[in-house]
Motif scaffolding. Structure first.
Motif, PDB file in Angstrom:
ATOM      1  N   PHE A   1       0.758  -1.262   0.018  1.00  0.00           N
ATOM      2  CA  PHE A   1      -0.054  -0.006   0.031  1.00  0.00           C
ATOM      3  C   PHE A   1       0.837   1.095   0.004  1.00  0.00           C
ATOM      4  CE2 PHE A   1      -2.429  -3.296   1.681  1.00  0.00           C
ATOM      5  CZ  PHE A   1      -3.781  -3.129   0.981  1.00  0.00           C
ATOM      6  N   PRO A   2       0.445   2.327  -0.592  1.00  0.00           N
ATOM      7  CA  PRO A   2       1.283   3.620  -0.439  1.00  0.00           C
ATOM      8  C   PRO A   2       1.741   4.266   0.625  1.00  0.00           C
ATOM      9  CG  PRO A   2      -0.867   3.981  -1.317  1.00  0.00           C
ATOM     10  CD  PRO A   2      -0.882   2.581  -1.157  1.00  0.00           C
ATOM     11  N   ASP A   3       0.806   4.030   1.765  1.00  0.00           N
ATOM     12  CA  ASP A   3       1.169   4.457   3.064  1.00  0.00           C
ATOM     13  C   ASP A   3       0.541   3.878   4.004  1.00  0.00           C
ATOM     14  OD1 ASP A   3      -1.538   5.853   2.998  1.00  0.00           O
ATOM     15  OD2 ASP A   3      -0.439   7.419   1.893  1.00  0.00           O
ATOM     16  N   LEU A   4       0.762   4.192   5.274  1.00  0.00           N
ATOM     17  CA  LEU A   4       0.060   3.663   6.503  1.00  0.00           C
ATOM     18  C   LEU A   4      -1.532   3.873   6.448  1.00  0.00           C
ATOM     19  CD1 LEU A   4       2.613   3.857   9.452  1.00  0.00           C
ATOM     20  CD2 LEU A   4       2.211   1.905   7.671  1.00  0.00           C
ATOM     21  N   GLU A   5      -2.049   4.941   6.170  1.00  0.00           N
ATOM     22  CA  GLU A   5      -3.207   5.273   6.162  1.00  0.00           C
ATOM     23  C   GLU A   5      -4.027   4.246   5.142  1.00  0.00           C
ATOM     24  OE1 GLU A   5      -1.013   7.525   6.280  1.00  0.00           O
ATOM     25  OE2 GLU A   5      -1.707   7.872   8.553  1.00  0.00           O
ATOM     26  N   LYS A   6      -3.628   4.196   3.959  1.00  0.00           N
ATOM     27  CA  LYS A   6      -4.027   3.189   3.102  1.00  0.00           C
ATOM     28  C   LYS A   6      -3.896   1.767   3.274  1.00  0.00           C
ATOM     29  CE  LYS A   6      -5.545   5.762  -0.520  1.00  0.00           C
ATOM     30  NZ  LYS A   6      -6.836   6.042  -0.917  1.00  0.00           N
ATOM     31  N   TYR A   7      -2.841   1.376   3.981  1.00  0.00           N
ATOM     32  CA  TYR A   7      -2.862  -0.022   4.488  1.00  0.00           C
ATOM     33  C   TYR A   7      -3.987  -0.026   5.454  1.00  0.00           C
ATOM     34  CZ  TYR A   7      -0.717  -4.062   6.851  1.00  0.00           C
ATOM     35  OH  TYR A   7      -0.684  -5.238   7.211  1.00  0.00           O
TER      36      TYR A   7
ATOM     37  N   GLY B   1       6.206  -1.006  -0.523  1.00  0.00           N
ATOM     38  CA  GLY B   1       5.657  -1.357   0.654  1.00  0.00           C
ATOM     39  C   GLY B   1       5.503  -0.179   1.532  1.00  0.00           C
ATOM     40  N   ALA B   2       4.424  -0.178   2.628  1.00  0.00           N
ATOM     41  CA  ALA B   2       4.198   0.898   3.404  1.00  0.00           C
ATOM     42  C   ALA B   2       4.875   0.517   4.522  1.00  0.00           C
ATOM     43  CB  ALA B   2       2.635   0.882   3.597  1.00  0.00           C
TER      44      ALA B   2
END
Length: 352
Positions: free
Chosen positions: A277-283, A310-311
């Motif tokens: 995922f592009p960042d932790l929020e998207k994860y 990977g995030a």
């Protein structure tokens, strides 16, 4: 992204800023979650200097875990690693057939690599759930031995017990190399699911007290394993098919349908979401996508760390992931389940 610890220490952001205060608030809550719950990355290769690299064993993994307050990793070696390559689209697959005994020898070499890590580089080996609990209480990062694909067996069931004696506690049935256990995603279907040997493997894992991981297995194979298994299954690293949050479509064929995920949850098991995922929020959105289908009691974190994009390439960011879960709407109890509680349930059941 600055670490939560840095902001808590007053090293980041203008004093008194609303954003710094908000991040600090969730950072405090995240650290409380990690103190209360044993957190586990249920599928990792240990980063750029990890087991899926030519690097010698070193202290990088343990240092990152300490920095991010991550209690444990399931460190997975890959028996068919010597065969793997990527095509023009960046998709992994085998480039040749194995030589007799080749994958078994590579498996033994990687087990020796892990032995060296445990002996000299700050990680405690966890053979039981009690080991994980005691290490967490002592603030000592620990690892659970995993194997991604049982190709090293070469049809010899007794090699499972040998692997168990060497510390393996999580056995993934298939990977990228055709074997005589079952069919795998992104491969040619030859068995129409689980074979008779696959059934024997599951029963032997139950006897030994090993977690059965059905990552990479086709939906038909995974559902057959669910029918045979008398203990919770783990599907350690994937995402929901059609995920809108995922950063790359390169591994879309490795995602799972809602029915596929439900079959795992119905065993009492869990599905791990990788960090593509592009960042932790998207994860966190990716975690929610799966939780909406099978519930928070059946979702966990399986980063597949070292796979890009990977995030979560640095375990110092683990506490930030927990903070992102809390900011994203998960309660502390739900975050604790996803971060490790659900895996601990599966591990205990495997031992029983």
């Amino acid at each position: 992204m600055a670490s939560v610890q840095a902001i808590l220490n007053g090293d980041v952001g203008p004093n008194g800023s609303t954003e710094a205060a908000r991040v600090a608030e969730f950072g405090v809550k995240a650290l409380a979650v990690l103190r209360k719950h044993i957190s586990v990355d249920v599928h990792t290769h240990g980063g750029p200097q990890g087991i899926y690299s030519p690097a010698a064993p070193n202290g990088t993994l343990a240092a990152g875990m300490r920095a991010g307050s991550l209690a444990a990793v399931c460190l997975s070696e890959i028996p068919d690693e010597p065969l793997l390559g990527r095509n023009a689209a960046g998709v992994t697959g085998i480039t040749r057939s194995p030589k007799p005994g080749e994958l078994y020898r590579h498996h033994l070499e990687r087990l020796a690599w892990v032995d060296e890590m445990v002996t000299h580089h700050g990680l405690q080996r966890a053979l039981t759930a009690a080991d994980l609990a005691s290490a967490h209480a002592a603030g000592q990062p620990s690892l659970v031995g995993g194997v991604e694909g049982l190709d090293f067996m070469e049809g010899k069931l007794e090699r499972l017990e040998e692997a168990h004696q060497r510390g393996i506690r999580s056995a993934q049935l298939v990977h990228y190399t055709p074997n005589d256990i079952g069919d795998f995603q992104m491969g040619v279907v030859t068995h129409e699911g689980l074979t008779e040997l696959g059934v024997e493997v599951i029963r032997e894992c139950h006897r030994l007290g090993m977690i059965i991981d059905v990552a990479h297995a086709t939906e038909q194979t995974a559902k057959a394993a669910a029918r045979v298994s008398t203990k919770p299954l783990l599907l350690s690293h994937t995402a929901l098919a059609g995920s809108r949050a995922m950063a790359s479509t390169r591994l879309v064929a490795r995602c799972v349908s809602a029915d596929h995920a439900r079959a795992i949850a119905e065993t009492g098991g869990a599905v791990g979401i990788w960090a593509i995922f592009p960042d932790l929020e998207k994860y966190v959105e990716g975690l929610k996508e799966m939780a909406d289908i099978i519930g928070v009691d059946h979702v966990c974190v399986g980063t597949d760390q070292q796979v890009a994009p990977g995030a979560l390439q640095d375990y110092a960011q683990w506490v930030n992931l927990i903070a992102a879960m809390l900011r994203g709407g998960f309660t502390p109890e739900e975050a604790g389940k996803i971060a490790g509680g659900n895996y601990m349930r599966i591990f205990r059941a495997a031992m029983g």
